[in-house]
Design an enzyme around this catalytic site. Sequence first.
Site, PDB file in Angstrom:
ATOM      1  N   ASN A 115      50.737  36.921  42.100  1.00  0.00           N
ATOM      2  CA  ASN A 115      49.538  37.022  41.262  1.00  0.00           C
ATOM      3  C   ASN A 115      48.785  38.286  41.670  1.00  0.00           C
ATOM      4  O   ASN A 115      48.142  38.316  42.717  1.00  0.00           O
ATOM      5  CB  ASN A 115      48.671  35.770  41.477  1.00  0.00           C
TER       6      ASN A 115
ATOM      7  N   LYS B 165      46.239  39.588  40.324  1.00  0.00           N
ATOM      8  CA  LYS B 165      44.797  39.542  40.006  1.00  0.00           C
ATOM      9  C   LYS B 165      44.376  40.848  39.312  1.00  0.00           C
ATOM     10  O   LYS B 165      45.151  41.385  38.529  1.00  0.00           O
ATOM     11  CB  LYS B 165      43.984  39.267  41.274  1.00  0.00           C
TER      12      LYS B 165
ATOM     13  N   HIS C 158      43.173  28.894  37.647  1.00  0.00           N
ATOM     14  CA  HIS C 158      43.031  29.491  38.993  1.00  0.00           C
ATOM     15  C   HIS C 158      41.588  29.299  39.472  1.00  0.00           C
ATOM     16  O   HIS C 158      40.648  29.374  38.669  1.00  0.00           O
ATOM     17  CB  HIS C 158      43.385  30.978  38.933  1.00  0.00           C
TER      18      HIS C 158
ATOM     19  N   GLU D 235      39.614  31.191  40.891  1.00  0.00           N
ATOM     20  CA  GLU D 235      38.702  32.304  40.578  1.00  0.00           C
ATOM     21  C   GLU D 235      38.181  32.194  39.149  1.00  0.00           C
ATOM     22  O   GLU D 235      37.044  32.568  38.861  1.00  0.00           O
ATOM     23  CB  GLU D 235      39.422  33.643  40.827  1.00  0.00           C
TER      24      GLU D 235
ATOM     25  N   GLU E  17      46.437  25.196  45.607  1.00  0.00           N
ATOM     26  CA  GLU E  17      45.819  26.342  46.257  1.00  0.00           C
ATOM     27  C   GLU E  17      44.449  25.937  46.795  1.00  0.00           C
ATOM     28  O   GLU E  17      43.453  25.990  46.053  1.00  0.00           O
ATOM     29  CB  GLU E  17      45.627  27.478  45.256  1.00  0.00           C
TER      30      GLU E  17
ATOM     31  N   GLY F 123      42.887  34.291  49.923  1.00  0.00           N
ATOM     32  CA  GLY F 123      42.384  35.608  50.311  1.00  0.00           C
ATOM     33  C   GLY F 123      41.615  35.628  51.609  1.00  0.00           C
ATOM     34  O   GLY F 123      40.931  36.601  51.909  1.00  0.00           O
TER      35      GLY F 123
ATOM     36  N   SER G 182      46.903  32.615  51.112  1.00  0.00           N
ATOM     37  CA  SER G 182      47.256  33.432  52.281  1.00  0.00           C
ATOM     38  C   SER G 182      48.711  33.284  52.710  1.00  0.00           C
ATOM     39  O   SER G 182      49.014  33.286  53.902  1.00  0.00           O
ATOM     40  CB  SER G 182      46.289  33.136  53.442  1.00  0.00           C
TER      41      SER G 182
HETATM   42  C1  PEP Z   1      45.968  33.355  44.765  1.00  0.00           C
HETATM   43  O1  PEP Z   1      44.904  33.841  44.437  1.00  0.00           O
HETATM   44  O2  PEP Z   1      46.666  32.755  43.930  1.00  0.00           O
HETATM   45  C2  PEP Z   1      46.364  33.506  46.153  1.00  0.00           C
HETATM   46  C3  PEP Z   1      47.175  32.623  46.629  1.00  0.00           C
HETATM   47  O3  PEP Z   1      45.818  34.550  46.865  1.00  0.00           O
HETATM   48  P1  PEP Z   1      46.132  34.973  48.396  1.00  0.00           P
HETATM   49  O4  PEP Z   1      47.634  34.891  48.578  1.00  0.00           O
HETATM   50  O5  PEP Z   1      45.644  36.367  48.506  1.00  0.00           O
HETATM   51  O6  PEP Z   1      45.422  34.010  49.269  1.00  0.00           O
END
Ligand code: PEP
Length: 254
Positions: A9, A11, A97, A99, A169, A175, A214
């Site tokens: 992803n 973003k 998601h 976000e 998630e 992040g 992460s």
């Molecule tokens: C995400 O936003 O889907 C995600 C998993 O981000 P990160 O791997 O940067 O934590």
Amino acid sequence: MRRTFVCGNWKMHKTAKEALLLVKQLLIGIDATWYDKVEVAVAPPFVYLFPLSRLLAGTPIGLSAQDVFWEGEGAFTGEVSPVMLKDLECRYCIVGHSERRIYFGEKDKDVNKKVRALISQGITPIVCVGERLEEREAGKVKEVVEGQIKGALDGVEIASPSDIVIAYEPVWAIGTGKVATPEDAQEVHAFIRELLKSMWGKLADEIRILYGGSVKPDNVASLVAQPDIDGALVGGASLKAESFVEIVKNAGGF
Ligand code: PEP
């Protein structure tokens, strides 16, 4: 058998030139033999879907969008429809998601409409769920995840387990560099699978449930070693070819 799935992803990152370069590097870096065990997709920003659909045509790397609107067409300034995504041969689309939930006020009922619209076009939604830190600390992980799963999938019919992908998630892991332990993640994944079973019976055994938050080259193997963790949705570490290729490699145990 659930084939491991790794989706990057991106973003809101990359210029057009950088996006094309990254995909070219992935096409070179990912060994052709790894795809037997690991399915790979990338989710760039909308504006790069067209050029990347051309670059990825006929290759093993799939294309995913990061969001969608549920109507087929109409006066919806700024939105992109499932029909448009289908036209660009998107196999997947991320929905719900955290976000989008946090910054754009997306609710489970919106996610539900997006899921239905995508499935009707033959695009597989990657439905994101996960608790915030304060919800985990309050012991509400399962309650939150159950609400999101039931809300997003209410009344949704699937004909095949490949019609849907779930991504667990935890918001506090996205992040932040804080990854859920494989055991903690497994507990939630197993719980999600039970919820899917209550909706779709045996089909749920073959639905892929990804972990996101992460994921890095050095933690992906221990996560996918868990019985109900079927791959990863990768944010930050998908932005560099080197780390994403390593994640794909380690997810397949190569
Ligand atoms: C995400 O936003 O889907 C995600 C998993 O981000 P990160 O791997 O940067 O934590």
